[in-house]
Enzyme design. Structure first.
Site, short mmCIF file in Angstrom:
data_model
loop_
_atom_site.label_atom_id
_atom_site.label_comp_id
_atom_site.label_asym_id
_atom_site.label_seq_id
_atom_site.Cartn_x
_atom_site.Cartn_y
_atom_site.Cartn_z
N ARG A 260 11.30 -0.59 11.79
CA ARG A 260 10.06 -0.30 12.51
C ARG A 260 9.95 -1.19 13.75
O ARG A 260 10.24 -2.38 13.70
CB ARG A 260 8.87 -0.55 11.59
N LYS B 281 0.83 -1.22 0.00
CA LYS B 281 0.00 0.00 0.00
C LYS B 281 0.86 1.25 0.00
O LYS B 281 0.63 2.17 -0.78
CB LYS B 281 -0.91 0.06 1.24
N ARG C 72 -9.34 1.36 8.75
CA ARG C 72 -8.95 0.00 9.09
C ARG C 72 -10.04 -0.75 9.83
O ARG C 72 -9.86 -1.91 10.17
CB ARG C 72 -7.71 0.04 9.98
N ARG D 26 -0.57 -8.09 13.69
CA ARG D 26 -1.10 -7.14 12.70
C ARG D 26 -1.94 -7.87 11.65
O ARG D 26 -2.98 -7.38 11.24
CB ARG D 26 0.04 -6.36 12.03
N ARG E 64 11.85 -6.21 4.11
CA ARG E 64 11.84 -4.79 4.50
C ARG E 64 12.85 -4.55 5.62
O ARG E 64 13.58 -3.56 5.60
CB ARG E 64 10.42 -4.41 4.96
P1 AMP Z 1 1.05 1.01 9.15
O1 AMP Z 1 2.27 1.87 8.97
O2 AMP Z 1 -0.09 1.44 8.28
O3 AMP Z 1 1.35 -0.46 9.00
O4 AMP Z 1 0.54 1.23 10.65
C1 AMP Z 1 1.36 0.90 11.75
C2 AMP Z 1 0.53 0.78 13.01
O5 AMP Z 1 -0.10 2.05 13.29
C3 AMP Z 1 -0.62 -0.21 12.95
O6 AMP Z 1 -0.21 -1.54 13.21
C4 AMP Z 1 -1.54 0.35 14.04
O7 AMP Z 1 -1.04 0.06 15.32
C5 AMP Z 1 -1.40 1.84 13.84
N1 AMP Z 1 -2.38 2.35 12.85
C6 AMP Z 1 -2.11 2.90 11.63
N2 AMP Z 1 -3.24 3.26 11.00
C7 AMP Z 1 -4.26 2.89 11.83
C8 AMP Z 1 -5.68 2.97 11.74
N3 AMP Z 1 -6.29 3.47 10.66
N4 AMP Z 1 -6.40 2.51 12.80
C9 AMP Z 1 -5.81 2.01 13.90
N5 AMP Z 1 -4.49 1.90 14.05
C10 AMP Z 1 -3.70 2.33 13.02
#
Ligand code: AMP
Length: 194
Positions: free
Chosen positions: A139, A13, A88, A150, A127
């Site tokens: 990360r 994404k 999400r 996740r 990654r």
């Molecule tokens: P990402 O970089 O999109 O993989 O997001 C990393 C982490 O941020 C996720 O595993 C969640 O803990 C939190 N997070 C990001 N976007 C959301 C969202 N829309 N709703 C809830 N938690 C989020």
């Protein structure tokens, strides 16, 4: 153009949203990036989100919904935006649609990157290795334990969004298993017919 990207962690994404952001000259709004910035700055939101993110859980809907609606209100989003990692949950999707409706705006498409789940842990490991090779930060949630969490959060809370958006006729499913250029071509074709 107002777009949403759906897909499990590691589906690509962020990569595709960055390419389309350049191509259509609209900002990429990544809630993950915004939350990581809040954690790094140790804001009140960042302090609350940190342990949830590190374990691979989801930050509460009202927190992310506020972050994203404030961001969409900024002037650079006037001509469109690409949401990467939001919504999400069905609650977030409903909040987004109410928020857009209140501004007489609508989404132009919801792109779901469909990938083979078995490839995802491998992509996450790639990654991590790329970050190590480049000397950039890894990360905190890129480890097998948090990644599995996740993925299960995705299955339980985010996967139902496919149905939500297909019922409203907005969903475009894209094969996310090809190389980056092929996936981009398929997305552009789904959006513009070109
Ligand atoms: P990402 O970089 O999109 O993989 O997001 C990393 C982490 O941020 C996720 O595993 C969640 O803990 C939190 N997070 C990001 N976007 C959301 C969202 N829309 N709703 C809830 N938690 C989020």
């Amino acid at each position: 153009m107002r777009l949403v990207f759906l897909g499990p962690p590691g589906a690509g994404k962020g990569t595709q949203a960055a390419i389309l952001s350049q191509r259509f000259n609209i900002p990429q709004l990544s809630t993950g990036d915004m939350l990581r910035a809040a954690v790094a700055a140790q804001t009140e939101t960042g302090k609350k989100a940190q342990s949830i993110m590190e374990s691979g859980g989801l930050v509460p809907d009202e927190v992310v919904t506020k972050i994203i609606s404030d961001r969409i209100d900024e002037p650079d989003c006037r001509d469109g935006f690409i949401l990467d990692g939001f919504p999400r949950t069905v609650g977030q999707a409903k909040a987004l649609s109410n928020f857009l409706e209140s501004k007489a705006l609508h989404l132009d498409g919801v792109l779901e990157l469909v990938v083979d789940k078995n490839a995802l842990v491998h992509r996450m490991e790639n990654r991590v290795n790329a970050a190590i090779a480049a000397g950039t930060a890894i990360r905190a949630d890129d480890n097998v334990e948090a990644f599995v969490k996740r993925l299960s959060e995705y299955e339980a809370k985010t996967a139902p969004l496919s149905r939500f958006y297909s019922e409203s006729g907005q969903l475009k499913q894209i094969d996310g298993m090809g190389d980056v250029t092929t996936v981009t071509k398929d997305i552009v074709c789904a959006l513009t017919g070109l």
